[in-house]
Design a protein around this motif. Structure first.
Motif, PDB file in Angstrom:
ATOM      1  N   ILE A   1      20.595  -1.585 -21.968  1.00 52.18           N
ATOM      2  CA  ILE A   1      21.748  -2.446 -21.657  1.00 52.18           C
ATOM      3  C   ILE A   1      22.057  -2.394 -20.160  1.00 52.18           C
ATOM      4  O   ILE A   1      22.284  -3.418 -19.520  1.00 52.18           O
ATOM      5  CB  ILE A   1      22.976  -2.052 -22.510  1.00 52.18           C
ATOM      6  CG1 ILE A   1      22.698  -2.391 -23.975  1.00 52.18           C
ATOM      7  CG2 ILE A   1      24.236  -2.772 -22.011  1.00 52.18           C
ATOM      8  CD1 ILE A   1      23.776  -1.939 -24.943  1.00 52.18           C
TER       9      ILE A   1
ATOM     10  N   ASN B   1      27.308  -6.549 -20.090  1.00 50.35           N
ATOM     11  CA  ASN B   1      26.836  -5.668 -21.167  1.00 50.35           C
ATOM     12  C   ASN B   1      26.946  -6.359 -22.521  1.00 50.35           C
ATOM     13  O   ASN B   1      26.087  -6.206 -23.399  1.00 50.35           O
ATOM     14  CB  ASN B   1      27.659  -4.381 -21.197  1.00 50.35           C
ATOM     15  CG  ASN B   1      27.351  -3.472 -20.010  1.00 50.35           C
ATOM     16  OD1 ASN B   1      26.405  -3.739 -19.270  1.00 50.35           O
ATOM     17  ND2 ASN B   1      28.145  -2.427 -19.833  1.00 50.35           N
TER      18      ASN B   1
ATOM     19  N   ARG C   1      23.998  -6.933 -25.214  1.00 46.87           N
ATOM     20  CA  ARG C   1      24.041  -6.485 -26.621  1.00 46.87           C
ATOM     21  C   ARG C   1      23.719  -7.636 -27.573  1.00 46.87           C
ATOM     22  O   ARG C   1      22.978  -7.464 -28.541  1.00 46.87           O
ATOM     23  CB  ARG C   1      25.422  -5.905 -26.948  1.00 46.87           C
ATOM     24  CG  ARG C   1      25.640  -4.505 -26.440  1.00 46.87           C
ATOM     25  CD  ARG C   1      26.851  -3.834 -27.070  1.00 46.87           C
ATOM     26  NE  ARG C   1      27.102  -2.552 -26.436  1.00 46.87           N
ATOM     27  CZ  ARG C   1      27.869  -2.390 -25.355  1.00 46.87           C
ATOM     28  NH1 ARG C   1      28.486  -3.442 -24.819  1.00 46.87           N
ATOM     29  NH2 ARG C   1      28.025  -1.186 -24.829  1.00 46.87           N
ATOM     30  N   ARG C   2      24.305  -8.804 -27.295  1.00 44.82           N
ATOM     31  CA  ARG C   2      24.044  -9.972 -28.171  1.00 44.82           C
ATOM     32  C   ARG C   2      22.559 -10.341 -28.166  1.00 44.82           C
ATOM     33  O   ARG C   2      21.968 -10.600 -29.223  1.00 44.82           O
ATOM     34  CB  ARG C   2      24.891 -11.157 -27.706  1.00 44.82           C
ATOM     35  CG  ARG C   2      26.355 -11.079 -28.130  1.00 44.82           C
ATOM     36  CD  ARG C   2      27.076 -12.401 -27.923  1.00 44.82           C
ATOM     37  NE  ARG C   2      27.097 -12.823 -26.537  1.00 44.82           N
ATOM     38  CZ  ARG C   2      28.004 -12.414 -25.651  1.00 44.82           C
ATOM     39  NH1 ARG C   2      28.958 -11.549 -26.006  1.00 44.82           N
ATOM     40  NH2 ARG C   2      27.966 -12.854 -24.402  1.00 44.82           N
TER      41      ARG C   2
ATOM     42  N   LYS D   1      20.623  -7.851 -30.212  1.00 40.52           N
ATOM     43  CA  LYS D   1      20.834  -8.044 -31.658  1.00 40.52           C
ATOM     44  C   LYS D   1      20.080  -9.264 -32.175  1.00 40.52           C
ATOM     45  O   LYS D   1      19.658  -9.304 -33.332  1.00 40.52           O
ATOM     46  CB  LYS D   1      22.332  -8.181 -31.951  1.00 40.52           C
ATOM     47  CG  LYS D   1      23.067  -6.839 -31.920  1.00 40.52           C
ATOM     48  CD  LYS D   1      24.553  -7.009 -32.169  1.00 40.52           C
ATOM     49  CE  LYS D   1      25.264  -5.658 -32.093  1.00 40.52           C
ATOM     50  NZ  LYS D   1      26.733  -5.804 -32.180  1.00 40.52           N
TER      51      LYS D   1
ATOM     52  N   VAL E   1      18.538  -2.125 -29.315  1.00 37.20           N
ATOM     53  CA  VAL E   1      19.671  -1.734 -28.484  1.00 37.20           C
ATOM     54  C   VAL E   1      19.609  -0.270 -28.040  1.00 37.20           C
ATOM     55  O   VAL E   1      20.217   0.109 -27.031  1.00 37.20           O
ATOM     56  CB  VAL E   1      20.996  -2.041 -29.229  1.00 37.20           C
ATOM     57  CG1 VAL E   1      21.217  -1.069 -30.371  1.00 37.20           C
ATOM     58  CG2 VAL E   1      22.178  -2.080 -28.284  1.00 37.20           C
TER      59      VAL E   1
END
Length: 431
Positions: free
Chosen positions: A367, A380, A384-385, A388, A401
């Protein structure tokens, strides 16, 4: 066995002008012909490939090719097609350049053969260096009139009212010096033909005139068209400048890409000029290409043939692997197999940022690498998105992640390739 050289060149689209009688002269027995190369750099570029191919086909047709490195004329500068005078070189630099050029020509010409038509390299500096100015104007200059020299296009274009630069006496005499080369090779090397680009016609015919007037002999001229691209841009140039034959100046990857990116129209023309494939095979490739142009059969075969000729089979394979990294399926092993220059060529223009080596020694959180430290993504949260969504790759391999970048991820001990989706790349340079 002598093959019809003019016929071979004609179907390849490599003939501009043939002096009357040249074809018959060539069919009678083995003949020597020369082409001049400018030694102002220690590498030739792809603009030189047409005259190189002229000599290569000439040798394959049973004749003897002579490659002349213009050490003396390189000290003057050929005005043909140029609007400015160019820098002059010293003898040591010219000799270095000559050796480098011979090494490149050896990919196309057989200098080592025991056959009568083995290629030969000569340097006009060797016969011009001890020729005094007074001797030259007495023994050579008196045979050519100023009226004859002024009638040449290369002279007329430079001294026209449209030219702001004008033309020095040094450049004005260039055609006389090149003409003398032809006379010298005619007398000393039994060389009866000079070949070159169509812009050289005036210089070559000055040589045939000197052979007629001084030696009472007959010399011939054969020229090829100057290569143009269908879109009007200059052949042999890219955004970065010349495409060189030296791998240190232009990587095999960039060289391969140049040919691969040819238009359909240009590829059809180039494959006849820049390969040794025969007419039947080329016509079959053209037909196959027209049935499915999107497969780029012509461009791929052209790029393969010429990359092997100029570089090697291994260089071609590496160039294909490098090309697939951007445009096809590839692995982290493929990436790590690239040398630094090729890696930078492949990702030329891709955003980069520098990260201290200490950051990755204990593992750099993915990240942070994507956002705060690297700056590939804006935040950040966005990092993260993306993780995912399974759209982030490190060195072409998907990561989650909890991934950390460590020294095992380094390419060439200094790069890490980040990727989002198929086409968004970012390079971390570890310093």
């Amino acid at each position: 066995m002598i093959k019809n050289f003019v016929e071979e060149l004609t179907w390849r689209g490599m003939i501009h002008t043939v002096m009357p009688g040249a074809e018959e002269h060539l069919m009678k027995s083995m003949r020597s012909a020369y082409v001049g190369f400018d030694p102002t750099a220690d590498s030739l570029h792809i603009g030189n490939l047409v005259p190189i191919m002229l000599l290569a086909h000439y040798q394959r047709c049973g004749h003897r090719p002579v490659a002349l490195v213009g050490g003396a004329t390189g000290m003057i500068g050929d005005p043909s097609g140029k609007s400015n005078e160019r820098n002059l070189l010293d003898e040591k630099t010219l000799r270095h350049n000559q050796d480098a050029i011979k090494g490149q020509l050896a990919h196309f010409l057989d200098f080592e053969s025991n056959e009568a038509n083995a290629a030969e390299l000569v340097n006009n500096y060797d016969w011009m260096k001890d020729f005094s100015f007074l001797e030259f104007i007495r023994d050579v200059g008196k045979h050519i009139t100023v009226n004859y020299m002024m009638a040449k296009d290369s002279v007329k274009n430079r001294i026209s009212s449209d030219s702001s630069e004008g033309m020095s006496f040094t450049e004005f005499t260039y055609q006389m010096v090149q003409g003398y080369d032809f006379l010298h090779l005619y007398k000393e090397n039994d060389c009866s033909i000079q070949m070159g680009g169509s812009d050289q016609w005036g210089n070559i015919t000055t040589g045939t005139e000197l052979i007629r007037r001084i030696a009472g002999g007959k010399g011939f001229a054969i020229t090829c068209p100057l290569i143009t691209k269908s879109d009007g841009s200059k052949f042999g140039k890219s955004e970065g400048g010349n495409i060189w034959l030296d791998a240190n100046r232009t990587s095999p990857y960039k060289f391969y890409q140049y040919w691969l990116n040819s238009s359909d129209e240009d590829a059809e023309k180039y494959i006849k000029i820049f390969t040794f494939l025969n007419e039947e095979d080329i016509n079959a490739l053209i037909s196959e290409h027209k049935e499915a142009p999107h497969l780029r059969v012509l461009q791929k075969r052209l790029a393969e043939e010429i990359t092997i000729m100029v570089h090697s089979k291994d260089d071609l394979n590496n160039a294909i692997i490098a090309s697939n990294i951007l445009f096809g399926k590839s692995t982290s092993e493929d990436l790590k197999a690239l040398d630094e220059k090729t890696f930078l060529d492949v990702f030329d223009g891709v955003p980069q940022t520098q990260i201290a080596k200490s950051e990755i020694e204990n593992g750099l959180d993915i990240i942070a690498a994507l956002a705060e430290k690297g700056g590939f993504l804006k935040s950040n949260g966005e990092a993260r998105r993306a993780l995912k969504e399974n759209s982030i790759s490190v060195n072409k391999e998907k990561v989650a992640v909890d991934y950390s970048i460590t020294s095992k991820d380094l390419i060439n001990n200094k790069f890490v390739l980040l990727q989002r989706g198929k086409k968004n790349y970012f390079v971390l340079q570890i310093v």
